[in-house]
Design a protein around this motif. Structure first.
Motif, mmCIF file in Angstrom:
data_model
loop_
_atom_site.group_PDB
_atom_site.id
_atom_site.type_symbol
_atom_site.label_atom_id
_atom_site.label_comp_id
_atom_site.label_asym_id
_atom_site.label_seq_id
_atom_site.Cartn_x
_atom_site.Cartn_y
_atom_site.Cartn_z
ATOM 1 N N LEU B 139 -15.523 29.927 15.725
ATOM 2 C CA LEU B 139 -15.910 29.698 16.951
ATOM 3 C C LEU B 139 -16.777 28.527 17.223
ATOM 4 N N ASN B 140 -17.057 27.791 16.039
ATOM 5 C CA ASN B 140 -17.785 26.564 16.196
ATOM 6 C C ASN B 140 -17.352 25.703 17.211
ATOM 7 N N PRO B 141 -18.288 25.198 18.006
ATOM 8 C CA PRO B 141 -17.651 24.231 19.287
ATOM 9 C C PRO B 141 -17.012 23.135 18.696
ATOM 10 N N GLN B 142 -17.560 22.536 18.020
ATOM 11 C CA GLN B 142 -16.837 21.231 17.584
ATOM 12 C C GLN B 142 -15.777 21.283 16.445
ATOM 13 N N TRP B 143 -16.021 22.174 15.708
ATOM 14 C CA TRP B 143 -14.951 22.050 14.438
ATOM 15 C C TRP B 143 -14.117 23.515 14.210
ATOM 16 N N GLY B 144 -14.749 24.472 15.072
ATOM 17 C CA GLY B 144 -14.020 25.722 14.899
ATOM 18 C C GLY B 144 -12.688 25.655 15.203
ATOM 19 N N MET B 145 -11.878 26.533 14.824
ATOM 20 C CA MET B 145 -10.360 26.570 14.770
ATOM 21 C C MET B 145 -9.957 27.123 16.132
ATOM 22 N N VAL B 146 -10.834 27.879 16.921
ATOM 23 C CA VAL B 146 -10.471 28.535 18.115
ATOM 24 C C VAL B 146 -10.271 27.144 19.064
ATOM 25 N N ASN B 147 -11.378 26.494 19.161
ATOM 26 C CA ASN B 147 -11.250 25.452 20.223
ATOM 27 C C ASN B 147 -10.217 24.276 19.731
ATOM 28 N N ARG B 148 -10.208 23.970 18.730
ATOM 29 C CA ARG B 148 -9.234 23.236 18.181
ATOM 30 C C ARG B 148 -7.890 23.657 18.381
ATOM 31 N N PHE B 149 -7.604 24.882 18.369
ATOM 32 C CA PHE B 149 -6.408 25.382 18.672
ATOM 33 C C PHE B 149 -5.876 25.154 20.028
ATOM 34 N N PHE B 150 -7.129 25.317 21.343
ATOM 35 C CA PHE B 150 -6.716 25.186 22.480
ATOM 36 C C PHE B 150 -6.360 23.893 22.794
ATOM 37 N N GLU B 151 -7.410 22.996 22.036
ATOM 38 C CA GLU B 151 -6.995 21.299 22.518
ATOM 39 C C GLU B 151 -5.703 21.107 21.902
ATOM 40 N N MET B 152 -5.098 21.577 20.845
ATOM 41 C CA MET B 152 -3.853 21.303 20.259
ATOM 42 C C MET B 152 -2.729 21.581 21.071
ATOM 43 N N VAL B 153 -2.701 22.720 22.019
ATOM 44 C CA VAL B 153 -1.711 23.202 22.740
ATOM 45 C C VAL B 153 -2.096 22.804 24.160
ATOM 46 N N GLY B 154 -3.137 21.858 24.210
ATOM 47 C CA GLY B 154 -3.211 21.237 25.722
ATOM 48 C C GLY B 154 -3.894 21.983 26.508
ATOM 49 N N LEU B 155 -4.566 23.132 26.054
ATOM 50 C CA LEU B 155 -5.282 23.991 27.098
ATOM 51 C C LEU B 155 -6.692 23.429 26.981
ATOM 52 N N ASP B 156 -7.050 22.367 27.135
ATOM 53 C CA ASP B 156 -8.452 21.757 26.999
ATOM 54 C C ASP B 156 -9.597 22.454 27.560
ATOM 55 N N PHE B 157 -9.196 22.856 28.745
ATOM 56 C CA PHE B 157 -10.287 23.570 29.646
ATOM 57 C C PHE B 157 -10.830 24.904 28.979
ATOM 58 N N LEU B 158 -9.843 25.457 27.913
ATOM 59 C CA LEU B 158 -10.276 26.560 27.312
ATOM 60 C C LEU B 158 -11.131 26.383 26.038
ATOM 61 N N SER B 159 -11.409 25.107 25.692
ATOM 62 C CA SER B 159 -12.297 24.904 24.682
ATOM 63 C C SER B 159 -13.548 24.567 25.076
ATOM 64 N N ARG B 160 -14.415 25.828 24.713
ATOM 65 C CA ARG B 160 -15.647 26.064 25.382
ATOM 66 C C ARG B 160 -16.862 26.292 24.062
ATOM 67 N N PRO B 161 -18.123 26.301 24.454
ATOM 68 C CA PRO B 161 -19.128 26.568 23.715
ATOM 69 C C PRO B 161 -19.062 28.174 23.565
ATOM 70 N N TRP B 162 -18.259 29.027 22.897
ATOM 71 C CA TRP B 162 -17.909 30.414 23.237
ATOM 72 C C TRP B 162 -19.337 30.997 22.847
ATOM 73 N N LEU B 163 -20.107 30.847 21.852
ATOM 74 C CA LEU B 163 -21.158 31.508 21.354
ATOM 75 C C LEU B 163 -22.615 31.023 22.016
ATOM 76 N N GLY B 164 -22.517 29.498 22.610
ATOM 77 C CA GLY B 164 -23.607 28.943 23.311
ATOM 78 C C GLY B 164 -23.768 29.260 24.614
ATOM 79 N N ASP B 165 -22.608 29.443 25.322
ATOM 80 C CA ASP B 165 -22.764 29.477 26.853
ATOM 81 C C ASP B 165 -23.293 31.147 27.194
ATOM 82 N N PRO B 166 -24.322 31.166 28.015
ATOM 83 C CA PRO B 166 -24.932 32.582 27.972
ATOM 84 C C PRO B 166 -24.021 33.421 28.617
ATOM 85 N N LYS B 167 -23.100 32.912 29.518
ATOM 86 C CA LYS B 167 -22.161 33.534 30.239
ATOM 87 C C LYS B 167 -21.065 34.190 29.272
ATOM 88 N N LEU B 168 -20.656 33.391 28.357
ATOM 89 C CA LEU B 168 -19.479 33.857 27.602
ATOM 90 C C LEU B 168 -19.854 34.408 26.253
#
Lengths: 280, 311
Positions: B139-168
């Motif tokens: 879940l690392n915001p920069q290198w984590g595979m979760v965000n990389r995956f969303f970027e890869m499939v074109g869902l960039d808006f889902l690429s978020r700081p999952w653990l850094g955002d107080p809401k998320l």
């Protein structure tokens, strides 16, 4: 035994398999990523997170093993877990045998005292436990972990074993008494072998709990040479924050043995770990 | 005096000789009393004292409880309690919807259910902190595979700081915890479904009931007790939550206490964590007593309800 049960038609079957397969992928994919990354270099993990590794860097494991001091952690985890289940199975099966078989005043009350422990999460007693362990000079020892794990395993073990002992016909012991066997040898030679399956369930349940526990090592242990695996991995993550190849290999080293053991005996594991919630 | 001791001794010996089986209970009773019962009772005693762990203990009556409910800790306590309740609601919903859903699917398929069972249960056998560290990387915001995956499939808006955002952060932690834990309710539900007598289903079929009707009228009512058992366990589990949050956010349960639960609050107060000035064994014990007085009645009640629904 295969029960005749609700069997939907072919089309529904395919749909169900699709759902089950999708969830299997959700479960396995992160583990797969971990395995793949554990044999890549850090740069490669960043540039090519999903693909196959350019070359298998199997020496990542030996590096991480040495850097993290895994041999010490494995020994500590194994020592604490094995000793815990041995002592636990011994003391709780003896007590359960007496509670299941001997009628004496206070038997019921004693049983209830033990069972009430099922409602007490040990962690909540950690403050006095900590000061007590400190005052008897057991802080930073594996013995402290062993004591707490055995004690906290007693309620569930006694609960399960008493019920199991009660299901064994009394004639078996009566024959042994006539043959002149003493109390302890009846328990040890006759009864104990008969409750093998229940002992396995209790043993697996507590082994996994002990092996994976993080909280008590965190509270009780201070020196690295006493650390168990979860604490050791935490220590390693603190030291090698940016070396993802090492981090993924250390996770793999910590996780894969558990996965292998689980694969070999998954039925027993599932039975052992769901025993508390599944009746009958 | 001198003559009394030997008689007492011999009567004790006589008692033991007659009830020698009691010696077999002794080791378990001793360990259990010393390491469980005694510390539990002591927790209650400690909670009335101000004590840093060393030196003299000062009796302050209900002072610690006052600090928790009305004083300096109120804000922390209320927030943590809310997070625990939120965690329970989410955890219970996920395990009921997906746990039962997947159990029904496993129940219905003709092939491969054993393999699926093994796969689904696998993460349960892994240490929670180690699962936490794994997801920390994923879940690392920069290198984590979760965000990389969303970027890869074109869902960039889902690429978020999952653990850094107080809401998320808290929902993300609960998702990770579901990833690890869902196998348990799946298999418990499956066992409950398999225990349903086949005649019930047959009778319903003869009456002309189909797929979802059978589920609705036969399966759901019969697995209610299991649902309550799992609800109890979910409640106990979420109120003991600590490891995963500690692994993903540290003892201070960041960002800005967005993932602080009673377990992490308790740990910081008692053993001193980052960001908290208050350190006290007495106050910590009081929090433990509060957690326990929430846990015990609720799990007792749920347990009673579950018994009512049993046939």
């Amino acid at each position: 035994m295969e029960l005749p049960r609700w069997r939907p038609g072919k089309l529904t079957q395919i749909m169900l398999h699709f759902i089950l397969l999708a969830y299997s992928i959700i479960v396995l994919y992160p583990i797969g990523i971990m395995l793949l990354s554990s044999v890549k270099g850090t740069r490669e993990i960043f540039t090519n997170p999903y693909g196959w590794p350019a070359s298998l860097r199997l020496d990542n494991y030996s590096k991480a093993w040495k850097l993290a001091n895994f041999s010490v952690y494995f020994q500590n985890s194994a020592f604490v877990s094995v000793m815990t289940i041995l002592v636990l199975l011994f003391v709780s099966s003896m007590a359960a045998y007496v509670l299941a078989r001997f009628e004496f005043r206070g038997n019921r009350a004693l049983y209830m005292l033990f069972i009430s422990g099922l409602m007490l999460p040990v962690r909540l007693a950690v403050v006095p436990l900590f000061t007590m362990i400190r005052d008897i000079n057991l802080l930073d020892t594996r013995t402290a972990l062993l004591m707490v794990y055995v004690a906290s395993g007693i309620p569930f073990s006694i609960f399960l074993l008493v019920n199991f002992f009660k299901s064994i016909p009394k004639e078996i012991e009566e024959a042994a008494i006539i043959d002149g066997c003493g109390l302890f040898s009846i328990y040890y030679r006759i009864m104990l072998p008969l409750i093998g399956p229940a002992l396995a369930t209790v043993g697996i349940y507590n082994f996994i709990g002990t092996w994976n526990d993080f909280f008590f090592p965190l509270i009780f242990l201070r020196t690295k040479s006493k650390y168990t695996i979860p604490l050791g991995v935490m220590q390693f993550f603190g030291e090698f924050t940016n070396q993802w190849d090492m981090l993924f290999s250390s996770l793999t080293i910590a996780i894969v043995p558990v996965i292998i053991i689980f694969m070999v005996a998954s039925k027993q594991f599932i039975r052992g770990m769901t025993a508390g919630a599944v009746k009958g | 005096m001198n003559s009394e001791i030997p008689t007492r001794q011999s009567s004790f010996l006589l008692f033991i000789r007659k009830h020698n089986y009691l010696l077999l209970v002794l080791p378990a009773l001793l360990l259990y009393t010393v390491f469980i019962i005694y510390p539990f009772l002591n927790s209650i005693r400690y909670s009335f004292f101000e004590w840093s762990g060393v030196g003299p203990m000062t009796y302050i009556g209900l002072g610690n409880y006052h600090t928790i409910f009305f004083g300096a800790l109120q804000e922390f306590f209320v927030r943590a309690l809310k997070h625990n309740l939120f965690a329970f609601v989410i955890n219970f919903s996920l395990q009921t919807i997906f746990g039962l859903g997947l159990a029904l699917a496993l129940y219905a398929v003709t092939k491969g259910s054993n393999l699926y069972k093994t796969i689904f249960f696998l993460p349960n056998t892994l240490s929670t902190v180690i699962v936490g560290f794994l997801w920390n990387l994923l879940l690392n915001p920069q290198w984590g595979m979760v965000n990389r995956f969303f970027e890869m499939v074109g869902l960039d808006f889902l690429s978020r700081p999952w653990l850094g955002d107080p809401k998320l952060a808290l929902p993300t932690i609960l998702a990770v915890s579901a990833w690890r834990g869902l196998g348990f309710p799946i298999l418990v539900y499956l066992a409950a479904l398999l225990a349903i007598p086949e005649e019930y289903v047959e009778a319903a079929k003869i009456d002309g009931a189909k797929g979802f009707q059978i589920i609705h009228h036969i399966y759901i009512p019969l697995i209610l007790p299991t649902t309550f058992t799992l609800m109890t366990l979910s409640f106990i589990w979420t109120f003991n939550m600590f490891d995963l949050i500690f692994a993903l956010q540290g003892a201070s349960a960041g960002p800005n206490y967005a993932t602080d639960v009673l377990g992490t609050l308790f740990y910081r107060i008692t053993f001193g964590g980052m960001g908290s000035s208050a350190t006290g064994m007495g106050l910590g014990a009081a929090i433990a007593v509060v957690i326990f007085s929430v846990l015990f009645p609720v799990s007792y009640l749920l347990n009673r309800i579950s018994k009512k629904f049993e046939l």
